[in-house]
Enzyme design. Sequence first.
Site, mmCIF file in Angstrom:
data_model
loop_
_atom_site.group_PDB
_atom_site.id
_atom_site.type_symbol
_atom_site.label_atom_id
_atom_site.label_comp_id
_atom_site.label_asym_id
_atom_site.label_seq_id
_atom_site.Cartn_x
_atom_site.Cartn_y
_atom_site.Cartn_z
ATOM 1 N N TRP A 1 0.883 -1.031 0.119
ATOM 2 C CA TRP A 1 -0.016 -0.114 -0.262
ATOM 3 C C TRP A 1 0.985 1.065 0.104
ATOM 4 O O TRP A 1 1.876 1.419 1.002
ATOM 5 C CB TRP A 1 -0.988 -0.022 1.188
ATOM 6 N N ASP B 1 0.284 -4.691 9.838
ATOM 7 C CA ASP B 1 -0.986 -3.808 9.462
ATOM 8 C C ASP B 1 -1.930 -4.768 9.095
ATOM 9 O O ASP B 1 -1.838 -5.223 7.894
ATOM 10 C CB ASP B 1 -0.369 -2.648 8.482
ATOM 11 N N LYS C 1 -13.011 -0.823 7.282
ATOM 12 C CA LYS C 1 -13.656 -1.793 6.146
ATOM 13 C C LYS C 1 -14.624 -2.805 6.673
ATOM 14 O O LYS C 1 -15.719 -2.902 6.287
ATOM 15 C CB LYS C 1 -12.365 -2.769 5.495
#
Length: 398
Positions: free
Chosen positions: A131, A212, A247
């Site tokens: 990311w 993460d 999310k």
Amino acid sequence: MFQHVEFYPGDPILGLMDKFNQDPRHDIKVNLGVGVYYDEAGRLPVLECVKTAEAARANPPQARPYLPMDGLPGYRKACQNLLFGADNEAVQSGRIATIATLGGSGALRVGADFIHQWFPQAKAYVSNPTWGNHISIFEGAGFTVGKYPYYDAATIGVKFDEMLSFFNSLNENDVVILHPCCHNPTGVDLSNAQWDQVLQVVQAKKLIPFMDIAYQGFGDDMDGDVYAIRKAVAMGLSVFVSNSFSKNLSLYGERVGGLSVVCPNAEEAKLVQGQLKFTVRRIYSSPPAHGGHVVDDVMNNPALFAQWVGEVYAMRDRIRAMRQQLQDVLSAKVPGRDFSYFTKQRGMFSFTGLTPEQVARLQSEFAVYMVDNGRMCVAGLNSKNIDYVANAIAAVLQ
């Protein structure tokens, strides 16, 4: 006065969103770029458990004081229970420092600031690819950021031997940013056996693992998706974990995340907790209240928690169904090519294998938008657009 300020070209993914919004082909365009879960109707869902929690909190309306610097106690407890398990020895003995943060991004930044202050010689390493904000956040905290081998385009898998060899070359206290599940952007995850080997190297080289996790529940299940985290704790490693409820609670704009630091003992955890709070105080003083209360209410109410888990698994299963359907249609349209990687990858994202030129054709000819490197957000697919998208992909592949 500001002529010397460098131009910022914008974030490529958010810029892609702007380009999509400006596209006038409203009847056919499909957004597969931004990392947001959309439901079958193409809408951002409001979970039923969240509706219940918010309705209860609004009746009657309540005052909105500042939260503690490290967040609500119930919120912090929820983070620990989800990530490590309520019965985990590290949780029971109080050797985990946990704070509520401004989303997963805030958790990464607070953790990066902490590590850079107390381990100033450390360098940070992210997977290749990762990311994009991982790099920006750690560079912003003062780190020199490198990349470790990960994605193998030839096999649509992991360059595992190269990854291990690279980790073995690092220095003590170097930071490795790891994705416990649903790797962003590739969707290609390590197996449990591979995680065991990676963590053995991390332990032997005395590296600092920073895990993460933004998609817990979207891979296998709530417990299976945190195998690497719990294995690291069982091995006695000190590990940083950033998590997000954006999310899996569909609370993107509420900025609800957490940072947990597993320490050798409760005394050191208190020291770390204090410094994390001090870091928060210097940046934003306290975390958001509304999202924090929603997380607290849902996670610590057995009925709402059970409802939430069911809703997460429904989202997970819809993504899996879209992967399977995309694989089936493409296999029929482009015979002789193996598309099984779509169902082997996990989570919201897939590396499609498309080139930047093919992605550009998808945009210009079919109004199908995805990131230049071929990363697709599978959650943007639904039964109404998947055949169109599959036909468009087939067209640019031939």
